[in-house]
Design a protein around this motif. Structure first.
Motif, PDB file in Angstrom:
ATOM      1  N   ALA A 163       0.832  -1.204   0.000  1.00  0.00           N
ATOM      2  CA  ALA A 163       0.000   0.000   0.000  1.00  0.00           C
ATOM      3  C   ALA A 163       0.866   1.253   0.000  1.00  0.00           C
ATOM      4  O   ALA A 163       0.553   2.250  -0.664  1.00  0.00           O
ATOM      5  CB  ALA A 163      -0.936  -0.007   1.200  1.00  0.00           C
ATOM      6  N   GLN A 164       1.973   1.209   0.752  1.00  0.00           N
ATOM      7  CA  GLN A 164       2.879   2.352   0.799  1.00  0.00           C
ATOM      8  C   GLN A 164       3.502   2.630  -0.567  1.00  0.00           C
ATOM      9  O   GLN A 164       3.734   3.787  -0.933  1.00  0.00           O
ATOM     10  CB  GLN A 164       3.983   2.089   1.829  1.00  0.00           C
ATOM     11  N   LEU A 165       3.755   1.576  -1.332  1.00  0.00           N
ATOM     12  CA  LEU A 165       4.314   1.739  -2.669  1.00  0.00           C
ATOM     13  C   LEU A 165       3.283   2.249  -3.670  1.00  0.00           C
ATOM     14  O   LEU A 165       3.628   2.600  -4.796  1.00  0.00           O
ATOM     15  CB  LEU A 165       4.896   0.411  -3.171  1.00  0.00           C
ATOM     16  N   GLY A 166       2.014   2.290  -3.270  1.00  0.00           N
ATOM     17  CA  GLY A 166       0.966   2.758  -4.168  1.00  0.00           C
ATOM     18  C   GLY A 166       0.490   1.704  -5.145  1.00  0.00           C
ATOM     19  O   GLY A 166      -0.057   2.041  -6.204  1.00  0.00           O
ATOM     20  N   LYS A 167       0.671   0.439  -4.825  1.00  0.00           N
ATOM     21  CA  LYS A 167       0.276  -0.628  -5.741  1.00  0.00           C
ATOM     22  C   LYS A 167      -1.241  -0.791  -5.785  1.00  0.00           C
ATOM     23  O   LYS A 167      -1.946  -0.459  -4.830  1.00  0.00           O
ATOM     24  CB  LYS A 167       0.916  -1.957  -5.310  1.00  0.00           C
ATOM     25  N   GLU A 168      -1.715  -1.291  -6.903  1.00  0.00           N
ATOM     26  CA  GLU A 168      -3.112  -1.716  -6.984  1.00  0.00           C
ATOM     27  C   GLU A 168      -3.268  -2.943  -6.087  1.00  0.00           C
ATOM     28  O   GLU A 168      -2.527  -3.921  -6.239  1.00  0.00           O
ATOM     29  CB  GLU A 168      -3.473  -2.088  -8.419  1.00  0.00           C
ATOM     30  N   ILE A 169      -4.212  -2.896  -5.165  1.00  0.00           N
ATOM     31  CA  ILE A 169      -4.408  -4.005  -4.224  1.00  0.00           C
ATOM     32  C   ILE A 169      -5.820  -4.548  -4.385  1.00  0.00           C
ATOM     33  O   ILE A 169      -6.805  -3.792  -4.361  1.00  0.00           O
ATOM     34  CB  ILE A 169      -4.153  -3.552  -2.775  1.00  0.00           C
ATOM     35  N   PHE A 170      -5.901  -5.871  -4.548  1.00  0.00           N
ATOM     36  CA  PHE A 170      -7.186  -6.550  -4.711  1.00  0.00           C
ATOM     37  C   PHE A 170      -7.322  -7.603  -3.603  1.00  0.00           C
ATOM     38  O   PHE A 170      -6.781  -8.713  -3.716  1.00  0.00           O
ATOM     39  CB  PHE A 170      -7.264  -7.218  -6.085  1.00  0.00           C
ATOM     40  N   PRO A 171      -8.041  -7.265  -2.512  1.00  0.00           N
ATOM     41  CA  PRO A 171      -8.243  -8.259  -1.443  1.00  0.00           C
ATOM     42  C   PRO A 171      -9.287  -9.303  -1.877  1.00  0.00           C
ATOM     43  O   PRO A 171     -10.379  -8.951  -2.342  1.00  0.00           O
ATOM     44  CB  PRO A 171      -8.754  -7.425  -0.273  1.00  0.00           C
ATOM     45  N   ILE A 172      -8.946 -10.575  -1.731  1.00  0.00           N
ATOM     46  CA  ILE A 172      -9.835 -11.678  -2.110  1.00  0.00           C
ATOM     47  C   ILE A 172     -10.028 -12.562  -0.872  1.00  0.00           C
ATOM     48  O   ILE A 172      -9.066 -13.123  -0.334  1.00  0.00           O
ATOM     49  CB  ILE A 172      -9.239 -12.518  -3.256  1.00  0.00           C
ATOM     50  N   LEU A 173     -11.270 -12.668  -0.428  1.00  0.00           N
ATOM     51  CA  LEU A 173     -11.577 -13.507   0.732  1.00  0.00           C
ATOM     52  C   LEU A 173     -11.645 -14.970   0.274  1.00  0.00           C
ATOM     53  O   LEU A 173     -12.524 -15.347  -0.500  1.00  0.00           O
ATOM     54  CB  LEU A 173     -12.904 -13.077   1.354  1.00  0.00           C
ATOM     55  N   ILE A 174     -10.692 -15.779   0.762  1.00  0.00           N
ATOM     56  CA  ILE A 174     -10.642 -17.189   0.324  1.00  0.00           C
ATOM     57  C   ILE A 174     -11.191 -18.138   1.381  1.00  0.00           C
ATOM     58  O   ILE A 174     -11.395 -19.330   1.109  1.00  0.00           O
ATOM     59  CB  ILE A 174      -9.201 -17.596  -0.025  1.00  0.00           C
ATOM     60  N   ALA A 175     -11.472 -17.635   2.587  1.00  0.00           N
ATOM     61  CA  ALA A 175     -12.040 -18.455   3.665  1.00  0.00           C
ATOM     62  C   ALA A 175     -12.808 -17.530   4.594  1.00  0.00           C
ATOM     63  O   ALA A 175     -12.426 -16.374   4.777  1.00  0.00           O
ATOM     64  CB  ALA A 175     -10.950 -19.201   4.424  1.00  0.00           C
ATOM     65  N   PRO A 176     -13.935 -18.008   5.169  1.00  0.00           N
ATOM     66  CA  PRO A 176     -14.700 -17.148   6.078  1.00  0.00           C
ATOM     67  C   PRO A 176     -13.808 -16.593   7.176  1.00  0.00           C
ATOM     68  O   PRO A 176     -12.991 -17.309   7.763  1.00  0.00           O
ATOM     69  CB  PRO A 176     -15.773 -18.085   6.627  1.00  0.00           C
ATOM     70  N   CYS A 177     -13.964 -15.278   7.443  1.00  0.00           N
ATOM     71  CA  CYS A 177     -13.105 -14.607   8.432  1.00  0.00           C
ATOM     72  C   CYS A 177     -13.895 -13.471   9.061  1.00  0.00           C
ATOM     73  O   CYS A 177     -14.526 -12.677   8.339  1.00  0.00           O
ATOM     74  CB  CYS A 177     -11.845 -14.080   7.751  1.00  0.00           C
ATOM     75  N   PRO A 178     -13.929 -13.383  10.400  1.00  0.00           N
ATOM     76  CA  PRO A 178     -14.655 -12.288  11.056  1.00  0.00           C
ATOM     77  C   PRO A 178     -14.103 -10.939  10.604  1.00  0.00           C
ATOM     78  O   PRO A 178     -12.883 -10.753  10.503  1.00  0.00           O
ATOM     79  CB  PRO A 178     -14.399 -12.528  12.541  1.00  0.00           C
ATOM     80  N   ILE A 179     -14.995 -10.015  10.344  1.00  0.00           N
ATOM     81  CA  ILE A 179     -14.580  -8.710   9.851  1.00  0.00           C
ATOM     82  C   ILE A 179     -13.693  -7.990  10.845  1.00  0.00           C
ATOM     83  O   ILE A 179     -12.769  -7.257  10.484  1.00  0.00           O
ATOM     84  CB  ILE A 179     -15.819  -7.857   9.498  1.00  0.00           C
ATOM     85  N   GLU A 180     -13.964  -8.225  12.153  1.00  0.00           N
ATOM     86  CA  GLU A 180     -13.175  -7.538  13.173  1.00  0.00           C
ATOM     87  C   GLU A 180     -11.747  -8.066  13.254  1.00  0.00           C
ATOM     88  O   GLU A 180     -10.869  -7.421  13.849  1.00  0.00           O
ATOM     89  CB  GLU A 180     -13.854  -7.637  14.535  1.00  0.00           C
ATOM     90  N   ALA A 181     -11.508  -9.222  12.650  1.00  0.00           N
ATOM     91  CA  ALA A 181     -10.153  -9.782  12.682  1.00  0.00           C
ATOM     92  C   ALA A 181      -9.263  -9.169  11.617  1.00  0.00           C
ATOM     93  O   ALA A 181      -8.036  -9.340  11.654  1.00  0.00           O
ATOM     94  CB  ALA A 181     -10.208 -11.303  12.494  1.00  0.00           C
ATOM     95  N   LEU A 182      -9.849  -8.454  10.661  1.00  0.00           N
ATOM     96  CA  LEU A 182      -9.071  -7.893   9.569  1.00  0.00           C
ATOM     97  C   LEU A 182      -8.546  -6.504   9.947  1.00  0.00           C
ATOM     98  O   LEU A 182      -9.194  -5.767  10.702  1.00  0.00           O
ATOM     99  CB  LEU A 182      -9.935  -7.794   8.315  1.00  0.00           C
TER     100      LEU A 182
END
Length: 750
Positions: free
Chosen positions: A83-102
């Motif tokens: 993110a600091q480098l300014g890259k395009e970032i595409f987060p992909i959820l591959i397994a159920p994960c609580p939102i508060e854990a992210l």
């Protein structure tokens, strides 16, 4: 296409491999995965070192989000670093994960595509595919040929590539990635509001802006709203590529109106996103897109005498101050960057320079062969020709000359769909042959035109009058020649058929500036590699520089008011005479109503007033000198008269004193005191400037001396005493005469 980096937890290797395979099946082959035996990390390498090393090549990072990923501090660090480098970032959820854990940095900034279940997998992959396409990262994102132009050539010659040419824009992948990273950082909070693409003439700035960056930004409609490119030209406000065209508005403008217009454009984009078939996860919280105003060839904003350009500078800088979500994306020649840096309006706009260096020789292979690999390109290039071109094109103008050479090879020898080295060396005559051949072709056609002269010398003279000064300008003594957009009506009428021949050979470009046809040199490489033209420019270099200086001064004078207007008349004396001599240049193109003629006329009038004032001043000085001379003479006469009166008075007083002493001496002589009488007589008879002697003093001296002789011995003399005086030792010295002739005897009387 830039490299795609897959970031994942080591416990999600299977999912990472599956993502790589899906990308490959969709056409993305340039993928970095640390597990890949060929492209991944070698033993002992660390992801951060590898990501830093590959930072210029990595265009996007796909983050595979899972509980294991969320629990790994190394994965979080990797994400933050990207993110600091300014890259395009595409987060992909591959397994159920609580939102508060992210991490909050992830959920607050990025939209997460979900492929964690079979039901959501298709939609999640579709969203990822769409996101990559919008970022311009899909290998097939730029179709060729473009819609509506099925016969568009893959080699564009000296013309800048447009957005529709993104598919044939090769050789700049690394720089595109770096620039896109920088643009995203500017949107995400960096203070600069202007990305300035710097490069020398011939570096491909315009193509890089249009086919490299704008084509990709236009795909990212959720984050960027790209306006049509502003090319100032000769009508930066009202022209066909002026500011009004870029904004899609007409009439009077000011910064507030532009800011309101941009806000309305953003609102339409957000409304469109809300109604899309794939809305964002938090559509109501969507951040408004950043408006991008591209400005190509920004040096044209600083052309002397261009009032529209000056107004455009005022408008866009004012709007940047009012709209913090407006980004200027500009190209400018490196040797003109100082004009932007020193401009008082642009000094308030924080800017980020981006150096577009000369294209390395290694990239020329892609420039030559890349377009030919596209479907329906219709052309192939022999490997031997590629190698020869790479060897030949090494000078500063290599890129435009190469592009023009490839275009000419296709035009002249591409009918069979194949280009070989023999056609280049033997028929085109190698480096620079393309421009020479185009010139000769244009003149060959012109020689048969019924309205043009037949001889080459006469055609050359017409060409010279067309280019110099109409199509060329030189800003300063040490500056390189630059092209100028000229209204067709300003060129010599008898040369227009020749101009059309040069347009046909792509050495000139015909266009319209509003409602008036214009002509422009297709690229500044033509000014340098058309040898005769280069000589014509060199012969008139001083005149071209002088013309620009007069234009600059006239523009300052035109804008000035009050007393500043008189101070702006800077051409005086020899400088003015030299400027007026330029008006004899019949192709200068300044009509009688031109403000530059008005400026020089005002300078001449100011010169006449100054000369008249100087003559009047000299006349007053001469009169004053005459008056002063008379006063001095009068004073001298008065002084002389006064001095004479004083001296005369003193002489009268002296005569009175002499007479008084003489009479006193006579009284002493009568009483027999001859010695005292002689002393007083000598004083009375002593003559100087202030006490002249009198006859009475002479008579008193003679009688006193005679009486003294009768009473005292005077050795050796019997004649009369003629005079007497006292020596330094107080002896009386008498002057005797025995034969009637006066002489000083030297005898003394004690």
């Amino acid at each position: 296409m830039g490299r795609i980096f897959i970031s994942h937890s080591s416990r999600d290797n299977a999912a990472a491999t599956a993502m790589r395979d899906w990308l490959s099946s969709e056409g993305w082959q340039d993928v970095f995965l640390d597990l890949d035996p060929a492209l991944g990390l070698a033993p002992g390498q660390r992801w951060r070192e590898e990501l830093r090393r590959a930072g210029e090549q990595c265009s996007a990072v796909i983050v595979l989000v899972s509980p294991e990923w969320a629990a790994s501090k190394w994965c979080l660090t990797e994400f933050l670093f990207a993110a600091q480098l300014g890259k395009e970032i595409f987060p992909i959820l591959i397994a159920p994960c609580p939102i508060e854990a992210l991490p909050v940095e992830l959920i607050a900034t990025y939209q997460i595509a979900d492929i964690s279940t079979s039901e959501r997998s298709a939609e999640g992959h579709e969203r990822l595919r769409l996101g990559l396409q919008r970022a311009g990262l899909h290998p097939g994102a730029f179709a060729w040929p473009p819609k509506g132009d099925p016969h568009r050539p893959v080699f564009r010659g000296l013309r800048a590539m447009e957005e529709v040419d993104a598919a044939i824009f090769f050789g700049r992948d690394t720089q595109i990635t770096k620039a896109m990273d920088a643009i995203r950082r500017l949107r995400d909070g960096e203070p600069e509001r202007m990305l300035v693409i710097l490069g020398a003439s011939g570096s491909g700035k315009s193509s890089f802006l249009r086919a490299g960056l704008i084509a990709r930004l236009q795909r990212d409609t959720e984050r960027f709203l790209v306006l049509p490119t502003l090319r100032p030209g000769s009508a930066a406000l009202t022209g066909p590529t002026g500011l009004q065209h870029s904004l899609g508005v007409a009439g009077e403008l000011d910064g507030k109106l532009i800011a309101q217009h941009l806000a309305q454009l953003r609102a339409r984009v957000i409304e469109s996103l809300h109604q899309s078939s794939l809305p964002p996860d938090r559509a109501g919280e969507t951040r408004p897109p950043t408006v991008v105003l591209p400005i190509d060839q920004a040096e044209e904003l600083f052309v002397a005498g261009d009032n529209e350009a000056a107004r455009v500078v005022e408008l866009i800088t004012e709007c940047v101050g009012l709209d913090p979500n407006l980004l200027l994306l500009t190209t400018i020649r490196s040797d003109s960057f100082g004009l932007l840096q020193g401009h008082p309006r642009f000094s308030s706009v924080p800017r980020l320079p981006f150096d577009l260096a000369k294209l390395p020789a290694a990239a020329f292979k892609e420039v030559i062969e890349g377009p030919t690999r596209l479907p329906r390109s219709g052309i192939t290039v022999a490997p031997e020709l590629t190698e020869q071109l790479i060897r030949d094109f090494t000078e500063a103008d290599a890129l435009p000359l190469l592009a023009f050479t490839l275009e000419r090879l296709v035009i002249d020898h591409g009918a069979d769909g194949h280009l070989d080295v023999r056609e280049y060396l033997e028929q085109m005559k190698g480096v620079g042959g393309a421009i020479r051949k185009a010139v000769e072709a244009a003149f060959a056609v012109a020689a048969d035109h019924p309205d043009l002269p037949r001889t080459r010398a006469e055609l050359d003279a017409l060409a010279k009058r067309s280019f110099v000064p109409g199509l060329v300008r030189i800003d300063d003594v040490a500056a390189a020649p630059k092209r100028r957009i000229a209204p067709r009506s300003k060129l010599p009428p008898e040369a227009l058929p020749l101009v059309d021949c040069l347009v046909e050979q792509r050495l000139l470009v015909a266009d319209t500036d509003g409602t008036e046809p214009t002509v422009e040199v297709s690229h500044e490489a033509v000014l340098r590699h058309w040898r005769e033209l280069a000589d014509w420019i060199a012969a008139h270099r001083d005149d071209l520089v002088l013309s620009e200086r007069i234009t600059t001064a006239a523009n300052d004078w035109y804008k000035a008011t009050g007393s500043a207007k008189d101070e702006a008349l800077v051409h005086r004396g020899d400088r003015l005479r030299t400027a007026e001599e330029l008006l004899q240049w019949r192709d200068l193109g300044w009509n009688k109503d031109d403000y530059r003629n008005a400026y020089l006329a005002a300078c001449r009038e100011a010169e006449r007033h100054a000369q008249a004032a100087e003559a009047a001043h000299r006349q007053r000085q001469r009169q004053l000198l005459k008056w002063n001379g008379g006063l001095v003479l009068t004073a001298a006469l008065v002084t002389l008269i006064g001095a004479g009166l004083v001296i005369n008075g003193q002489r009268n007083l002296g005569r009175a004193q002499s007479l008084m002493l003489a009479r006193t001496a006579e009284r002493f002589a009568e009483s027999g005191d001859y010695l005292r009488a002689v002393r007083l007589s000598i004083l009375a008879a002593h003559e100087n400037a202030l006490m002249p002697s009198t006859p009475e003093a002479s008579m008193a001296l003679a009688s006193s001396a005679q009486g003294l002789r009768l009473t005292m011995e005077a050795r050796g003399h019997t004649g009369p005493v003629l005079g007497a005086r006292f020596s330094k030792d107080e002896r009386l010295v008498l002057t005797w005469s025995e034969d009637g002739t006066a002489r000083l005897s030297g005898d003394t009387v004690n």
